[in-house]
Motif scaffolding. Sequence first.
Motif, PDB file in Angstrom:
ATOM      1  N   THR A   1     -33.580 -14.155 -14.662  1.00  0.00           N
ATOM      2  CA  THR A   1     -33.411 -12.928 -15.448  1.00  0.00           C
ATOM      3  C   THR A   1     -32.050 -12.311 -15.156  1.00  0.00           C
ATOM      4  OG1 THR A   1     -35.786 -12.498 -15.366  1.00  0.00           O
ATOM      5  CG2 THR A   1     -34.366 -10.643 -15.937  1.00  0.00           C
ATOM      6  N   VAL A   2     -31.321 -11.990 -16.218  1.00  0.00           N
ATOM      7  CA  VAL A   2     -30.035 -11.309 -16.041  1.00  0.00           C
ATOM      8  C   VAL A   2     -30.266  -9.799 -16.155  1.00  0.00           C
ATOM      9  CG1 VAL A   2     -28.518 -13.183 -16.742  1.00  0.00           C
ATOM     10  CG2 VAL A   2     -29.516 -11.710 -18.487  1.00  0.00           C
ATOM     11  N   ARG A   3     -29.542  -9.029 -15.326  1.00  0.00           N
ATOM     12  CA  ARG A   3     -29.804  -7.595 -15.250  1.00  0.00           C
ATOM     13  C   ARG A   3     -28.566  -6.733 -15.478  1.00  0.00           C
ATOM     14  NH1 ARG A   3     -32.356  -9.648 -10.490  1.00  0.00           N
ATOM     15  NH2 ARG A   3     -34.590  -9.910 -10.764  1.00  0.00           N
ATOM     16  N   TYR A   4     -27.376  -7.349 -15.443  1.00  0.00           N
ATOM     17  CA  TYR A   4     -26.158  -6.543 -15.507  1.00  0.00           C
ATOM     18  C   TYR A   4     -25.138  -7.155 -16.463  1.00  0.00           C
ATOM     19  CZ  TYR A   4     -28.110  -4.660 -11.193  1.00  0.00           C
ATOM     20  OH  TYR A   4     -28.942  -4.095 -10.270  1.00  0.00           O
ATOM     21  N   LEU A   5     -24.357  -6.279 -17.046  1.00  0.00           N
ATOM     22  CA  LEU A   5     -23.134  -6.678 -17.729  1.00  0.00           C
ATOM     23  C   LEU A   5     -21.988  -6.122 -16.893  1.00  0.00           C
ATOM     24  CD1 LEU A   5     -21.597  -7.886 -20.136  1.00  0.00           C
ATOM     25  CD2 LEU A   5     -21.814  -5.675 -21.285  1.00  0.00           C
ATOM     26  N   MET A   6     -21.299  -7.026 -16.194  1.00  0.00           N
ATOM     27  CA  MET A   6     -20.180  -6.594 -15.359  1.00  0.00           C
ATOM     28  C   MET A   6     -18.893  -6.655 -16.172  1.00  0.00           C
ATOM     29  SD  MET A   6     -20.607  -7.847 -11.422  1.00  0.00           S
ATOM     30  CE  MET A   6     -20.825  -9.584 -11.735  1.00  0.00           C
ATOM     31  N   VAL A   7     -18.124  -5.563 -16.095  1.00  0.00           N
ATOM     32  CA  VAL A   7     -16.907  -5.450 -16.900  1.00  0.00           C
ATOM     33  C   VAL A   7     -15.739  -5.056 -16.004  1.00  0.00           C
ATOM     34  CG1 VAL A   7     -15.840  -4.358 -18.900  1.00  0.00           C
ATOM     35  CG2 VAL A   7     -18.335  -4.626 -18.823  1.00  0.00           C
ATOM     36  N   ARG A   8     -14.665  -5.848 -16.102  1.00  0.00           N
ATOM     37  CA  ARG A   8     -13.406  -5.439 -15.462  1.00  0.00           C
ATOM     38  C   ARG A   8     -12.588  -4.687 -16.498  1.00  0.00           C
ATOM     39  NH1 ARG A   8     -10.388  -5.711 -11.279  1.00  0.00           N
ATOM     40  NH2 ARG A   8     -11.924  -6.971 -10.142  1.00  0.00           N
ATOM     41  N   PHE A   9     -12.134  -3.487 -16.127  1.00  0.00           N
ATOM     42  CA  PHE A   9     -11.428  -2.645 -17.090  1.00  0.00           C
ATOM     43  C   PHE A   9     -10.059  -2.243 -16.553  1.00  0.00           C
ATOM     44  CE2 PHE A   9     -14.223  -0.024 -14.476  1.00  0.00           C
ATOM     45  CZ  PHE A   9     -13.366   0.966 -13.999  1.00  0.00           C
ATOM     46  N   ASN A  10      -9.191  -1.831 -17.458  1.00  0.00           N
ATOM     47  CA  ASN A  10      -7.861  -1.360 -17.078  1.00  0.00           C
ATOM     48  C   ASN A  10      -7.964  -0.013 -16.389  1.00  0.00           C
ATOM     49  OD1 ASN A  10      -6.322  -3.488 -18.272  1.00  0.00           O
ATOM     50  ND2 ASN A  10      -6.738  -2.609 -20.284  1.00  0.00           N
ATOM     51  N   THR A  11      -7.059   0.203 -15.446  1.00  0.00           N
ATOM     52  CA  THR A  11      -6.985   1.534 -14.832  1.00  0.00           C
ATOM     53  C   THR A  11      -6.443   2.512 -15.856  1.00  0.00           C
ATOM     54  OG1 THR A  11      -4.790   1.022 -13.993  1.00  0.00           O
ATOM     55  CG2 THR A  11      -6.646   0.635 -12.516  1.00  0.00           C
ATOM     56  N   GLY A  12      -6.746   3.752 -15.679  1.00  0.00           N
ATOM     57  CA  GLY A  12      -6.304   4.782 -16.620  1.00  0.00           C
ATOM     58  C   GLY A  12      -7.206   5.987 -16.484  1.00  0.00           C
ATOM     59  N   ASP A  13      -7.604   6.546 -17.610  1.00  0.00           N
ATOM     60  CA  ASP A  13      -8.485   7.708 -17.611  1.00  0.00           C
ATOM     61  C   ASP A  13      -9.921   7.227 -17.414  1.00  0.00           C
ATOM     62  OD1 ASP A  13      -9.998   9.943 -18.083  1.00  0.00           O
ATOM     63  OD2 ASP A  13      -8.793  10.646 -19.778  1.00  0.00           O
TER      64      ASP A  13
END
Length: 797
Positions: A619-631
């Motif tokens: 079972t998958v439980r997470y959507l991991m996202v790498r995002f740009n720094t900023g606001d």
Amino acid sequence: MITNYFKTAWRNLLNNKLFSLLNIFGLAIGLSVALLLSLFVIQERSFDTFPDRDKIFRYIAHVNHEESKMLWAGVPNAIGPTVRDNIPEVKRSARTLLNGFGDNASITIGSDAYIESRLYWADPDIVEIFDLQFVHGDRKKALSEPNTVLLSERKAKQYFGDESPINKTVELDRNTTLKVTGVYADLPATSTFDADLIGSFTTSGFSKDLKWDNASFETWIMLNDSDDYRKVEDYLPKMINEHVGAEGTYYTLSLQPLTDVHLNSAEIKAYSNRRGDAKQLQQLTYLAIALLLMAAINYMNLATARAQQRSKEVGVSKALGASRKGLVGKFYAETALLTLISILFGLALAVMGIPLFNALSGKMLVYTTLSHPVFWMGLPVLWLSLTLVSGLYPAVILSSYTPLEALQKGKTVKTGSALFRRALVVLQFSASIVLIVGVVIMYRQMDFVSQRKLGYNPENVIAISIGSLKNDQELDALRNQISALAPTQSMVVSQAFPGRGESGHFIHRDDSDKQGAALSANRVIGDIESVLQLELLAGRMVNERVNSDTTQDGGWIFEAVLNKYAVDYLGLTPEEAIGKKVSAGFGDNTYIVGVVDNFNYATLHNPMGAYAFTNTPQTVRYLMVRFNTGDLRETLRQYEAAYKRVVPDAPFDYTFLDSHLKSLYQSDQQTASVLLSFSVLAIFVGCLGLFGLAAFTAEKRTKEIGVRKVLGATVPSLVRLLSLDFIKLVIVAFVIACPLAYWGFSKWLENFAYRIDIQWWMFAMAGLAAMAIALLTVSWQAIRAAVANPVESLRDE
């Protein structure tokens, strides 16, 4: 007679305001901390005080392999029913499972959505085992039917207000409707079982298929008699051998009494957040006693400082016919009054300090503990003990003076052993230096932990819970929504993120390797390499599984990416491992397609272990996202809006990986904060004692100072003269404290697999700090004595 003693004591306190304030303030500070610690100790020893608690036990799995040893409160779901059916001495048995093996649950009621972290699935007997008190509903039928749930009184109020919640429904993760069949009184803060909601175990899907390998279920039993546990423990190895086989299991079982659970489970992996620590409790008990002794020592030191003045009072009283017994009563009455005032002030400070104590320590000390009978019975005992110890010097020594000794001009009265007084101050400063060294070591270790390269980058990664998504179509829609946002760099769907939610497996070299090595496994769909910024040593990352990934006989072919530790365990190089089958419970046709460099997926308390990314059907439980720094706030708003466009009726539940990583060390940070606070207080209390000794020394050497000034001594030279004795005391304290601090905090550092080296400058810093504090404390008295007019000092001569 006693009334007169207290009247005289009150007048003496008013006539000596500085002495009185120093003692009351010093005692009150020490007492407030000691009372807080006492309240905490009482609360920690008051867990699970309901009927029949001595008949309640839980199973513990002992997992031993060649690399390490582990203790788990979770056991296979077959254990509870099998033992109950075969051992008549087992009266009740209940399995419990925290929702999603520890993940948050999404609860929706109409248009309202809630995130719940303490939803347990449990068998019906849990109601009787933990003696739940029902407010609404029939406890005898509770949890007997699937798709039913019990609410705590607090949750029922939050969900339904003043309406009766019975037979109303709540929606779990947008896919399971649960009917409310009961409401139980909120579990106290002193209950090990910490459920806010309890769902029927049959709803969880783990009740029908009894298995012997998935050790995820905390299982509690109630026996007919507490001594029957021996029969159960004798049966456990026979049961394992019968159902699993002597060589086919990775665990052995034992029973842990409920009375031992709270304070003796620090090393046991369990679901409850309410775990105490017997060693910590013992240390806090010693600390409370130490602070009380330091406060009592200060009283004796300050009484010493006033000895010359009080000796004349004793001489006049004895000349007028006062008996020694009467003087002892008088001095003890003064001490009793002063300690009573200090206890009252200390109690007020302790009550006001409970929120601060909770914030510093991360504990949950509750105000109701103030009503515990042990606490109130202990206060008179504390008052009597403190009075007897603190008043020992003035009552015994001062009352022994003869009128001639006390009143003879120029005669310095005996004031007890100077060596003993100095020993007390050395003891105080030794403790202070140990604490200062401890603070330095702890903060250096915490800094080392925060700066150490983990092998992956947790910064700017958010893990969005997807437990409320109903199907793959919603998951694909969410992925499309998130990928279209400007801040998104890469993303991956996963079973877990580092340090939370991985499956436990064992990797084996070959068929002869029965025991194997512990391995954490994480199913992933997508670019995990980019999201965590892992270093790929060989091969590639796993692909998303498709229907064509099957063997000729229809079996699934799975892929796995191992870390270097796992490959080393197999005796292969990263390049040699590619294409090899791996035996780790993933399926008979699981092949290694890549190797990543080691990374610290758990805390630095733990050594490196084996890890695998797979495409197995977990079972998958997470959507991991790498995002740009900023606001960050705007980025978070965009992600929540994207989530709500797909699932508008579910709460947006997320975790920042770097924040989660910091939370894993929260206990260590809180320990350091508590130690720092106690260090400041201990140093302050020690300074009061040093102030008393300095005042005594200055008074004793008044005429010597006068003679030296007449003969041309300067103020700086006199200050050095008076301060030298105290510098010697601090040096002695430093010599005593260093080996104690090294030994104690070396033990603390052993809790970390990766740790700093204790260096000489840490002790030097503590010694210099103690020296500076001591000199600042005595300098006022030294300067005051040095600048005094020698005419005044020598007038009586």
